[in-house]
Write an enzyme that holds these catalytic residues in place. Sequence first.
Site, short mmCIF file in Angstrom:
data_model
loop_
_atom_site.label_atom_id
_atom_site.label_comp_id
_atom_site.label_asym_id
_atom_site.label_seq_id
_atom_site.Cartn_x
_atom_site.Cartn_y
_atom_site.Cartn_z
N HIS A 224 -5.85 11.33 3.77
CA HIS A 224 -4.48 11.30 4.29
C HIS A 224 -3.75 10.04 3.82
CE1 HIS A 224 -1.41 11.87 7.56
NE2 HIS A 224 -1.36 10.55 7.46
N GLU A 225 -4.40 8.92 3.95
CA GLU A 225 -3.74 7.67 3.58
C GLU A 225 -3.48 7.61 2.07
OE1 GLU A 225 -2.51 6.09 5.82
OE2 GLU A 225 -3.73 6.61 7.54
N HIS A 228 -0.47 9.51 1.08
CA HIS A 228 0.74 8.71 1.29
C HIS A 228 0.95 7.75 0.12
CE1 HIS A 228 2.05 9.92 5.19
NE2 HIS A 228 1.03 9.44 5.85
N HIS A 304 5.55 12.62 7.42
CA HIS A 304 4.58 13.61 7.87
C HIS A 304 5.26 14.95 8.08
CE1 HIS A 304 2.44 9.89 9.51
NE2 HIS A 304 1.68 10.36 8.53
#
Length: 557
Positions: A224-225, A228, A304
Amino acid sequence: MVQLARLCSYLLKLLIFSSLVNNFEWVPSYVAGVQNVYKPIRIHPYYSNLNYELNDSEADILKNSVDNIILYLKQLLLVFPNKSPLLLGRDACKSSWTNGRNKGKCSQIKKDYSGEICDDNFLIPDKHLEAFYTWTHEPLPDKTWYTDGVGISNADYILYIQAMSTNPCLTNVHRTNVNRVTAYASYCKLGEMDRPVAGYVNFCPSEFRESKNDQKRLRLTVLHEIFHALGFSKDLFLRYRDCSMTSESNENCAVWGYPILRQHGANYLLLTPTVVKAMQDHFTCNKTEFGAPLMTINGVLQSHWDSNILHGSIMSHTLENPEHIFVDPVTLAAMQDTGWYKVNFSYTDSYPYAKGSGCDYVTGTTEHSSQSCSFPHVRSTCDSWYSTKIINCTISAENNPSVICDSGTSDRTEITRCLQEVTSMSSYGKCYTVQCLGQNQVWVKVSENNWLLCPEKGVIELKYADVKIHCPRNVHLFCYKRGPQLYLEDLVSLQTTTTTPSSRVVTHDLKNMYSFTSGIGRADDIFGNNSRSGFHHVYGFDFTLMCFTIISWNINL
Ligand SMILES: *[C@@H]1O[C@H](CO)[C@@H](O)[C@H](O)[C@H]1NC(C)=O
Ligand SMILES: *[C@@H]1O[C@H](CO)[C@@H](O)[C@H](O)[C@H]1NC(C)=O
Ligand SMILES: *[C@@H]1O[C@H](CO)[C@@H](O)[C@H](O)[C@H]1NC(C)=O
Ligand SMILES: *[C@@H]1O[C@H](CO)[C@@H](O)[C@H](O)[C@H]1NC(C)=O
Ligand SMILES: *[C@@H]1O[C@H](CO)[C@@H](O)[C@H](O)[C@H]1NC(C)=O
């Protein structure tokens, strides 16, 4: 003598540069027959000060997760390779020449320039940075402030990784479980075509420590990070590029020629073509402009998806039970529509939530309430929890209650779902904590220690409380678990045959880098409301309280 040496090095650079230019002129890729110039992305991890707060075994766990996800991404994403070595630009120029022979070149360095900083005042090592010169009217630079660092060879991206109790982590003491900050990430530097070439991730040590034994959770957090940091960011959406006309290289990609972000109710929709197609396919809706909803907080765009619609997506803002997190087709479509990556869609997870629910599921303006409870049981008014103690779960002992009733060890497999509750007075959706046993048993938590088995397509009747709980219609979908995924299993063995770059340590005066003031000074930062807002993308833990999160942020579609 010094001047002479400088002159020589400059001439050498000119020479190298002109030979590069010649190469480009004389051997264009199409003549040389170069095909498929996109190559698997090479992300270089740079671990910094992990041992400042983590012990060796903890640091190893973190590195292992990051290294695994980097291998996963190497198979998922192709990128137009960076020239080697990767060198990051310096944002050091105060003013440039506007005319004359040195037009465009820097005339003056920023006052107090002391290097390049990522988020959290992370200082990028000089060895990763380009040279910096200033010019007077002379053809050669007047002053060499920095020479080129050695750079990072064979890398398309450098990822700086820390595990420090920074202020965003320290705000956790003020937070409920729902909003705890686990890790956050940002891109730091953009390269050609605005593709991010450097990024930063910080893991909050105490949260990391709590979850370090849950490898799936950890890796999904890392993924997830990194998504980003690779570009899934509200600060980068408008830099996404249309590369659909260029199959071989990304040289002619322009930013999308129409507004790809559009306000829709309280949310924004991302409207790039692959994303729209993925949305249409998933929800079975053939509306044009059927974009993917991005969440907002107080009207401010976030990085998100709206987890009310794309529930369980890897890019929703909370990490539920890892079994219910998906590398969904819409997220991968967004990565493709950045223009910076070619995605291998064969790694898309089968994503069950709200599949085939139709156009209205996304664009409908109806209140999320009991009517939408039937499938996928995630939309809910979530107005209260049912907490009256009613039945002792041992009543259902023959159905293996030991797993279900041992509340001490099983909380991570609990999920919160909206179930329709009917009383003699009303009928509405309510959040229940449920557990799935296998693919066909749903247990509903009706009070603190008591769980009841759902009869399929049936109703749980709590006569003394005048309550009927309607069980899910499609238990298989309700209990869907992702299959084994590449990055969760295969890469462990892959890794044994792949050498991962060894970590290096930069030494800074940590006392100067961080002020460990208490308080929630960075809270706005975390939710993206300050001048550097784009920099924080938070992934909090959310074991069971998804619905509460939604309510507390007051999201209306
Ligand atoms: C590292 O810290 C963990 C607690 O998170 C502890 O269980 C473990 O024994 C420590 N390992 C070493 C090598 O000190
Ligand atoms: C969308 O689907 C409906 C029903 O299947 C059909 O009637 C309509 O023509 C389709 N619209 C478009 C734009 O394809
Ligand atoms: C995508 O990945 C699959 C599985 O590893 C592989 O078989 C396939 O060749 C890849 N496709 C492309 C276009 O690289
Ligand atoms: C459930 O029943 C068992 C056996 O009758 C009893 O020992 C236990 O205390 C009960 N638990 C609760 C929470 O009532
Ligand atoms: C940021 O937060 C402050 C205080 O909470 C608020 O007044 C301001 O409007 C917010 N900014 C944006 C862009 O939402």
